[in-house]
Scaffold this motif. Structure first.
Motif, short mmCIF file in Angstrom:
data_model
loop_
_atom_site.label_atom_id
_atom_site.label_comp_id
_atom_site.label_asym_id
_atom_site.label_seq_id
_atom_site.Cartn_x
_atom_site.Cartn_y
_atom_site.Cartn_z
N SER A 93 0.82 -1.22 0.00
CA SER A 93 0.00 0.00 0.00
C SER A 93 0.85 1.26 0.00
N ASP A 111 -3.32 -3.83 -3.83
CA ASP A 111 -3.32 -2.86 -2.73
C ASP A 111 -4.55 -3.01 -1.86
N ALA A 114 -6.45 0.16 -1.52
CA ALA A 114 -7.11 0.68 -2.72
C ALA A 114 -6.65 2.09 -3.10
N LEU A 133 -7.94 -3.26 -6.54
CA LEU A 133 -8.48 -2.39 -5.50
C LEU A 133 -9.30 -3.24 -4.53
N LYS A 163 -14.00 4.61 -6.06
CA LYS A 163 -12.61 4.31 -6.41
C LYS A 163 -12.40 4.30 -7.93
N CYS A 167 -9.85 6.76 -9.83
CA CYS A 167 -8.80 6.25 -10.71
C CYS A 167 -8.91 6.88 -12.10
N LEU A 177 -8.19 -2.07 -13.96
CA LEU A 177 -8.65 -2.30 -12.59
C LEU A 177 -9.13 -3.72 -12.37
#
Length: 274
Positions: A93, A111, A114, A133, A163, A167, A177
């Motif tokens: 992260s 991660d 996220a 994510l 999210k 992004c 993603l």
């Protein structure tokens, strides 16, 4: 962009924790030699991706500083890349660790936060690798302190919607993603099994879905078995996740999960080598 097809057939992501304190395999593979040997065994058993992590995210796990995490993961990544033709995911992260991992040749960033930590969105935007994510309520230090939801699936979807927008605004293409609903991360036992039952509700995003259920407390607490006795339950849960649309299975027991994937492919896709 790195070529990594995880949608035409399920892909096994083998867990390689180069940490002293991960809940299942902590301390077993925290030298380069033992890590490389374990990675080779997982690749031979059918892993399509090796997921390397240098900081435990088990409930209550202490934080690790950047230099310690780098010292744990980067030499292993470089060694694996030099010895095997394999795909590597970096479970981190931290922006600095992501950046160094990309330089070392990683193929995926995984991660659990996220891209919420400083600088991570920018690092990923400047790369071309997929980014997974994950949804988590709270932090690894607090996530199991009485997690509550208004509506579990709707709340996770709201998180993913936000999210995905973030992004896009940062210049990260939606096609890069992957989504991980975060089994065991800020969920009760009942939440985890509702999530497994309703995993197919995330298929509407038309993005790869990663399911990480392997050896987690949702298996142990339901079946009343210790960590080392959770292989069978983990494979069963992974198989159920496949039937609900999971594309990537993050597991410790690669050979056994590969058998499940083979049976699933024969059943659902008619993929049989005779």
């Amino acid at each position: 962009m790195s070529v990594l097809d995880v949608t035409s057939s399920p892909v096994i992501m083998g867990v390689l924790n180069v940490t002293p304190d991960s809940f299942s395999d902590g301390g077993r593979f925290n030298s380069i030699d033992t890590a490389v040997k374990q990675a080779e065994q997982m690749l031979m058993a059918g892993a399509g991706i090796i997921d390397i992590g240098g900081e435990s995210t088990r409930p209550g796990a202490p934080k690790v500083d950047v230099q310690t995490e780098l010292a744990r993961v980067i030499p292993v990544i470089k060694k694996l890349k030099s010895e095997f033709n394999c795909k590597i995911s970096l479970d981190t992260s931290k922006a600095e660790v992501m950046s160094e991992g990309l330089t070392a040749g990683i193929d995926v960033i995984n991660d659990v936060c996220a891209l919420s930590q400083p600088g991570t969105m920018e690092v990923v935007a400047q790369s071309d690798v997929p980014i997974c994510l994950m949804h988590m309520q709270g932090t690894p230090q607090t996530m199991q302190n009485k997690p509550t939801y208004r509506d579990l699936i709707s709340d996770i979807k709201i998180f993913f919607d936000e999210k995905i927008t973030e992004c896009g605004d940062a210049g990260i293409e939606k096609s890069r993603l992957w989504l991980d609903p975060g089994f065991g991360f800020g969920k009760t036992l009942a939440d985890n099994y509702q999530l497994l039952n309703d995993l197919d509700q995330f298929v509407t995003y038309k993005l790869p879905i990663l399911a990480g259920l392997s050896r987690k407390s949702m298996i142990g607490n339901l079946l009343n078995v210790e960590t080392n006795d959770r292989m069978l339950g983990s494979v069963i849960a992974a198989t159920l996740a496949l039937t609900k649309g999971a594309n990537v299975l993050r597991v410790h027991d690669v050979a056994e999960t590969q058998q499940a994937v083979t049976i699933y492919n024969a059943m659902s896709k008619g993929i049989i080598d005779e």
